[in-house]
Design an enzyme around this catalytic site. Structure first.
Site, PDB file in Angstrom:
ATOM      1  N   ASP A 125     -18.471  -9.460 -17.656  1.00  0.00           N
ATOM      2  CA  ASP A 125     -19.896  -9.132 -17.651  1.00  0.00           C
ATOM      3  C   ASP A 125     -20.548  -9.358 -19.021  1.00  0.00           C
ATOM      4  O   ASP A 125     -19.960  -9.070 -20.062  1.00  0.00           O
ATOM      5  CB  ASP A 125     -20.106  -7.671 -17.249  1.00  0.00           C
ATOM      6  CG  ASP A 125     -19.888  -7.442 -15.763  1.00  0.00           C
ATOM      7  OD1 ASP A 125     -20.054  -8.399 -14.986  1.00  0.00           O
ATOM      8  OD2 ASP A 125     -19.560  -6.302 -15.380  1.00  0.00           O
ATOM      9  N   HIS A 273     -13.480 -10.314 -13.341  1.00  0.00           N
ATOM     10  CA  HIS A 273     -13.476  -9.822 -11.975  1.00  0.00           C
ATOM     11  C   HIS A 273     -14.220 -10.773 -11.050  1.00  0.00           C
ATOM     12  O   HIS A 273     -14.981 -11.642 -11.493  1.00  0.00           O
ATOM     13  CB  HIS A 273     -14.054  -8.399 -11.883  1.00  0.00           C
ATOM     14  CG  HIS A 273     -15.427  -8.252 -12.448  1.00  0.00           C
ATOM     15  ND1 HIS A 273     -15.679  -8.126 -13.803  1.00  0.00           N
ATOM     16  CD2 HIS A 273     -16.649  -8.179 -11.839  1.00  0.00           C
ATOM     17  CE1 HIS A 273     -16.977  -7.991 -14.004  1.00  0.00           C
ATOM     18  NE2 HIS A 273     -17.588  -8.027 -12.823  1.00  0.00           N
TER      19      HIS A 273
END
Length: 298
Positions: A125, A273
């Site tokens: 992120d 992820h």
């Protein structure tokens, strides 16, 4: 095996004395934790155990945690200061709780399913920030009857698995990370130009050192890394293909099957992820609290 600042047997013993159970998800990454109520303030020893498990296992999971928004925020602040996001919407009245629906702005419908699949990539992120976040706390709100799992990869393990010649080549290289690479295709031209002004492309080491565990971490991702700097474009493309593919190795991964009110907390410095987009035409909604980051160092 997972690397940590302390033996995992010591962590398990400390947890057991507090009535907490830590169950590894795979030999490499991930653990489920039970015996703690995240809707209540944690004691110092409980918080220490959870934080140590997070560092050791890189992503930790909790089931059946019907927490309030206030508890979600309190849990996030256990890891540091919180931050919002320039594109992802947030819960009304709570700018630090993001609504995660679809893939960061693209929700799967009959018209958008193909762009949805195209945008869905392995990523860390907000690496477009000078100080990318260190952690996220993700809570399931609305889940499909089937599908919608999330996968995490251990990027320290991915680095350790590289051939020595590749480690030597990338040791001193930097890469460019750019918000427009990911979000530019799903906003207006005017908004894209504003994002580029607000978040100019940043430079991070291809291999970073984790400031708490000392691990070497592969720190490029498909979503935000546009190129490796100061080498020929063809070599940059070749290296990035190789490094992106290392994240896809199953031995470095854990796959989490969500249940109602499950929570996942991951170390954003040492993982990537991937939210599996296999649930359309059903819906999937989660809420995320993000912890402000630290400087990326080689």
């Amino acid at each position: 095996m997972a690397t940590a600042l302390f033996p995992e047997s010591d962590l398990s013993d400390r947890a057991a004395r507090r009535g907490i159970t830590i169950t590894p998800s795979t030999p490499t990454i991930g653990a489920e934790i039970s015996g703690v109520d995240l809707d209540a303030p944690l004691s110092d020893s409980e918080a220490e155990i959870i934080r140590d498990a997070w560092l050791s296992r890189k992503v930790i999971f909790f089931r059946d945690q019907d927490i309030s928004h206030e508890s979600h925020l309190r849990l996030g602040r256990m890891f540091g200061e919180l931050e919002g996001h320039p594109v992802i919407p947030h819960v009304d009245g709570h700018p630090h709780i993001l609504i995660i629906r679809g893939v960061e702005g693209v929700t799967p419908t009959a018209e958008t399913i193909e762009p949805f699949k195209a945008f869905n990539k392995w990523h860390t992120d907000v690496t477009f920030r000078e100080r990318p976040s260190i952690a996220s706390i993700l809570r399931m709100r609305l889940m499909p009857a089937q599908g919608g799992d999330t996968m995490w990869a251990d990027t320290a393990a991915a680095y350790r698995g590289l051939p020595q010649a590749v480690k030597d080549r990338i040791a001193d290289l930097d890469a460019e990370h750019d918000i427009v690479r990911s979000f530019g295709g799903r906003v207006t031209e005017e908004r894209r130009a504003q994002l580029a002004r607000d978040f100019p492309a940043v430079r991070h080491p291809v291999v970073r050192t984790h400031p708490e565990t000392g691990e070497k971490i592969l720190y490029v991702n498909h979503t935000f890394t546009s190129r490796i700097l100061d080498i020929p474009e063809a070599e940059s493309d070749q290296l990035l293909r190789l490094l992106f593919d290392r994240i896809k190795v199953p031995e470095y991964q854990v796959r989490f099957r969500w249940t109602p009110n499950a929570i996942g907390i991951w170390d954003n410095r040492s993982t990537q992820h991937y939210a599996v987009g296999d649930y359309w035409p059903q819906d999937r909604v989660l809420e995320r609290v993000t912890v402000s980051g630290d400087v990326v160092t080689r």
